[in-house]
Design an enzyme around this catalytic site. Structure first.
Site, mmCIF file in Angstrom:
data_model
loop_
_atom_site.group_PDB
_atom_site.id
_atom_site.type_symbol
_atom_site.label_atom_id
_atom_site.label_comp_id
_atom_site.label_asym_id
_atom_site.label_seq_id
_atom_site.Cartn_x
_atom_site.Cartn_y
_atom_site.Cartn_z
ATOM 1 C CB CYS A 362 -1.023 0.127 1.331
ATOM 2 S SG CYS A 362 -2.122 1.407 1.299
ATOM 3 C CD GLU A 396 -0.151 -6.526 -1.732
ATOM 4 O OE1 GLU A 396 -1.481 -6.244 -2.024
ATOM 5 O OE2 GLU A 396 0.224 -7.296 -0.987
#
Length: 506
Positions: A362, A396
């Protein structure tokens, strides 16, 4: 955000009854004229709540990005003009359909339990990217279908997204609408039903929704916090964040910029600030230059601080879903320094042990520091750590819309610089050479080359061509670029963890 005066985007195309309304009679689903930026604009009322300062209405404005939805007091709604009332017949049909779907799901559930073992916490945090457009839409549409195991970042009220990526009493960090399934296990009819997005559709989706999350349940989450006082800045959240429900009634919440504790009353916050002794993130400082510092924080050792950081970031990420199980993550926080202490600019997190080779789980730059080059520093720092580890890294997926733009720019600029260097030395290079030099995965390199139309097929072989236009654009951006990470200043060794340190349980 597009200028007012375009086609209506709120409400349905069906004709609605019009009539007068008052602050007490207006209800969810009504469309009214609401004051925004000094002029009346058409807006749909999505939610209503009572706060300490009075009743407020959550408005979605015509032709405005979803981030610009906001809670407004009754004084900003023009009740002298007619209000468009929701169609009652349509609402009844919606309710009936919802009940039917719920009953169908409950009937199917027992058989699912028998055939499939209960998902673990880690499995529940894995998000399927089947419904999310790939960062490089043009390239992916030309490739055979793949089921890449990827996790997002929001709440289930994804961290909004995964957003924070990505509830309950204490949160979680990323999103989990579906458990991973192999390509062969997905029913044929479900494969056909998965929507595909063209580049134009993707751009329009980002413009109107401000979300990389294609799940309508996540997109419809109502932002619960109206205003945040964070240090010397006043922030206006973009998305839902699972703070305790009692904070929904507050007009403003106060967050300590050092320990990230949150308060609903100014008096309590002032008392806390007099006692708070923390002046920097509670971790090891692994980098310092004239502009910024980086701190490494272990989610297992500093659970409360890291959970509070996830709650804060969830307000600006629509795809984050995991907020409270922070044990398996390391957090790298970038700060600026002054006489009062180290002030958070942004951060990225990464798994202690990523089976997929992700170097970022993140990433976020706080709104008050955006468009100042700090996002690029965060991305560069994550790749510098990958170089020290001797690994190829990739963020990600799905990335948030702003994160996607930042990564695209970073990848493009660095690949062009590498290619120009090879050209000056009159050496040949391969995709693998570029990946190793930049610590990027070969897939990210190839996607970037495809997106920039730099990879061509000529006389029976693939070649990389750098257009003159891209070279000129890169020269202009170099003139503006001010800050870079100095790899020699990084004081860090890859941490080694036992199995216990990497577990998802508390």
């Amino acid at each position: 955000m597009s200028p007012p005066g375009g086609d209506a985007t709120v409400g349905s195309d069906e004709k609605r009854q019009k009539g007068k309304a008052t602050p007490d009679t207006i209800k969810m689903g009504c469309i009214a004229m609401v004051m925004k930026e000094g002029q009346l604009r058409r807006a749909e009322i999505l939610s209503i709540k009572d706060t300490k300062s009075g009743r407020q209405f959550y408005c979605n404005f015509d032709n405005f990005n979803k981030r610009l939805d906001e809670w407004v007091p009754a004084a900003r709604i023009d009740f002298e003009q007619d209000v468009e009332w929701p169609n009652p017949d349509k609402d009844k049909q919606k309710d009936a359909k919802t009940k039917k779907n719920n009953s169908t799901v409950s009937k199917k559930q027992p058989s699912k339990k028998n055939n499939q073992k209960k998902a673990s916490k880690r499995e529940q945090s894995v998000a399927s990217d089947g419904q999310t457009p790939h960062p490089w839409t043009e390239f992916v549409e030309s490739q055979p279908g793949k089921n890449n195991r990827q996790r997002g970042k929001t709440e289930d009220g994804t961290d909004v997204n995964a957003s924070l990526e990505v509830g309950g009493d204490k949160g979680v960090k990323r999103k989990a609408d579906e458990i991973d399934m192999d390509e062969d296990e997905i029913p044929a009819d479900k494969k056909q039903r998965q929507p595909s997005f063209s580049r134009e559709q993707e751009i329009e989706k980002l413009r109107t929704s401000g979300s990389m999350t294609q799940n309508p349940t996540e997109i419809s989450r109502i932002r619960n916090i109206s205003k945040v006082e964070f240090g010397r800045y006043v922030l206006f959240p973009w998305y839902f964040s699972p703070y305790p429900q009692i904070f929904d009634q507050e007009d403003c919440i106060y967050i300590c910029e050092f320990c990230l504790s949150y308060y609903g009353e100014l008096k309590s916050f002032v008392r806390h600030r007099q006692k708070c002794t923390l002046h920097h993130p509670p971790g090891n400082e692994i980098y310092r230059d004239d502009y910024v510092s980086f701190f490494e924080i272990d989610g297992r050792r500093q659970r409360t601080w890291c959970r509070n950081l996830c709650l804060l970031s969830k307000m600006f990420l629509d795809h984050k879903t995991l907020y409270y199980d922070v044990d398996p993550f390391l957090f790298y926080v970038m700060t600026t320094r002054d006489d009062r202490g180290c002030h958070i600019i942004g951060y990225f997190s990464k798994e202690k042990e990523s089976t997929d080779g992700y170097n970022v789980a993140c990433i976020l730059t706080l709104p008050q520091y955006q468009r100042k080059g700090y996002g690029r520093l965060l991305i560069q720092f994550s790749y510098e750590l990958s170089k020290i580890e001797g690994k190829l890294g990739s963020p990600e997926k799905p990335l948030s819309d702003l994160g996607l733009l930042s990564y695209r720019q970073y990848w493009s600029e660095n690949i062009i610089d590498i290619l120009l260097g090879y050209n000056e030395r009159k050496e040949t290079c391969t995709i693998e050479n570029i990946a190793v030099a930049l610590a990027m995965t070969t897939q990210d390199v190839e996607h970037t080359l495809q997106a920039l139309k730099m990879q061509v097929y000529h006389k029976g072989e693939h070649k990389i061509v750098v257009p003159e236009k891209l070279i000129k654009q890169r020269e202009k951006s170099k003139a503006k670029q001010k800050r870079l990470i100095d790899p020699e200043r990084i004081q860090w060794k890859p941490p080694v963890f036992t199995a216990l340190n990497r577990t998802w349980g508390w």
